[in-house]
Design an enzyme around this catalytic site. Structure first.
Site, PDB file in Angstrom:
ATOM      1  CE  LYS A 138     -34.522-109.875 -47.340  1.00  0.00           C
ATOM      2  NZ  LYS A 138     -33.977-108.488 -46.995  1.00  0.00           N
TER       3      LYS A 138
ATOM      4  CB  SER B 101     -48.306 -85.385 -50.281  1.00  0.00           C
ATOM      5  OG  SER B 101     -48.042 -86.262 -49.200  1.00  0.00           O
TER       6      SER B 101
END
Length: 336
Positions: free
Chosen positions: A201, A149
């Site tokens: 949020k 990765s």
């Protein structure tokens, strides 16, 4: 007052003055010695617990830069302030110093990492690209046990990649890992309450389920970072984007599989690869590895800390902080 009394008073006064002066002198001398001893003690501890600045070689050299451990923007440290694993700020600063040093003739990137943060991985990749553009020098890359990765991402700045034949690499992809504890909270009678300015949020909060909209929002972030990763690989390996996408489903490749898919250029031991680089750069070239600190009590305690293992609480804390924090990661979690 007779003559004997006057003499006695003068003697007493003289003794008082001498005693006072002696006392002040002794106290002053004691304070000076105490300060000197304190400085010596501080200096001794400073040499034990603080790193020593090392000057770069005065001869031609290849700089060996090791990227080991998870790639974070901020270094992890021991209780003594000693960095453990990969130190991002120090590595970035070091590459800048190499750029300005005429004796440096290239970089050998030694990679042994499961990956890490998207931002930190990209920062290092861009810094290495800047090094190449500014100096015209080559970057050689060697994969040790793992280069997955983010570890594969940073290697795309190199001119060639060789790997240990037992190395695992690839894992080209992006992950956002969240921890949903709502079921546990419900069993314990705990309710998470979030007062927010908008419906999304508190997205990813451990006490609430993701809505379909929130899942799509996070997926869009993953997709954007993934496309960036694919583009970096396509450029770094001189491959077509569609070819890269076929390989970039997040899977791990063995060194042999990576070679067959042109993700690396060859397999070798580290020493044999250094010999190959030496044959290209020049016989007798110095391979210089920066050493920030000598063996110290700090590193000793660090070793003891590693040997004792981690408690269950520490393992869970690390999982929640690093793998379940909702941040974008170029990271292969199955390797840790």
């Amino acid at each position: 007052m007779n003559k004997k009394q006057i003499i006695s008073l003068l003697v007493a006064a003289a003794v008082f003055v001498v005693t006072g002066v002696a006392s002040v002198t002794i106290n002053t001398w004691s304070e000076i010695k105490q300060a000197q001893n304190q400085k010596k003690t501080e200096s001794a501890f400073s040499s034990l617990f603080k790193s020593t600045e090392e000057s770069l070689p005065s001869e031609d050299y290849i700089a060996v830069i090791k990227v080991e451990g998870t790639i974070y923007s901020e270094p992890t440290t021991t209780m003594f302030g000693e960095s453990t694993g990969y130190d991002h700020p120090a590595t970035m600063e070091y590459v800048d110093k190499l750029m300005a040093d005429d004796n440096n003739k290239g970089i050998l990137l030694y990679v042994d990492t499961p990956g890490g943060e998207v931002t930190a991985s990209d920062d290092l990749y861009l810094k290495l690209m800047k090094y190449k553009e500014a100096t015209g020098r080559k970057i050689y890359c060697y994969f040790a046990d793992q280069a997955c990765s983010g570890g594969y991402y940073i290697s795309m700045a190199s001119d060639e990649i060789y790997a240990n034949r037992n190395c695992w690499t690839g894992s080209i992809g992006v992950i956002i890992s969240l921890t949903n504890m709502k079921g546990l909270y419900d069993k314990l009678g705990i309710q998470e309450i979030n007062v927010t300015s908008g419906a999304n949020k508190a997205m990813g909060s451990s006490g609430e389920d993701l809505t379909e909209e929130q899942r799509n929002i996070l997926q869009s972030l993953v997709d954007e970072a993934y496309n960036q990763f694919v583009g970096i690989v396509a450029e770094g390996r001189d491959m077509d984007v569609n070819t890269v996408k076929k390989l970039a489903d997040g899977r791990i490749y063995s060194a042999n599989q990576a070679l067959q898919n042109k993700l690396i250029d060859g397999t070798s031991t580290f020493e044999d690869y250094k010999a190959k680089v030496e044959a290209e750069v020049g016989e007798g070239i110095l391979f210089y590895e920066k050493n920030d600190s000598d063996m110290s009590l700090a590193s000793l305690f660090s070793t003891i800390q590693q040997l004792r293992g981690r408690s269950d609480a520490e393992v869970i804390s690390d999982l929640l902080e690093n793998e379940g924090n909702g941040g974008l990661m170029y990271y292969e979690s199955s390797l840790n």
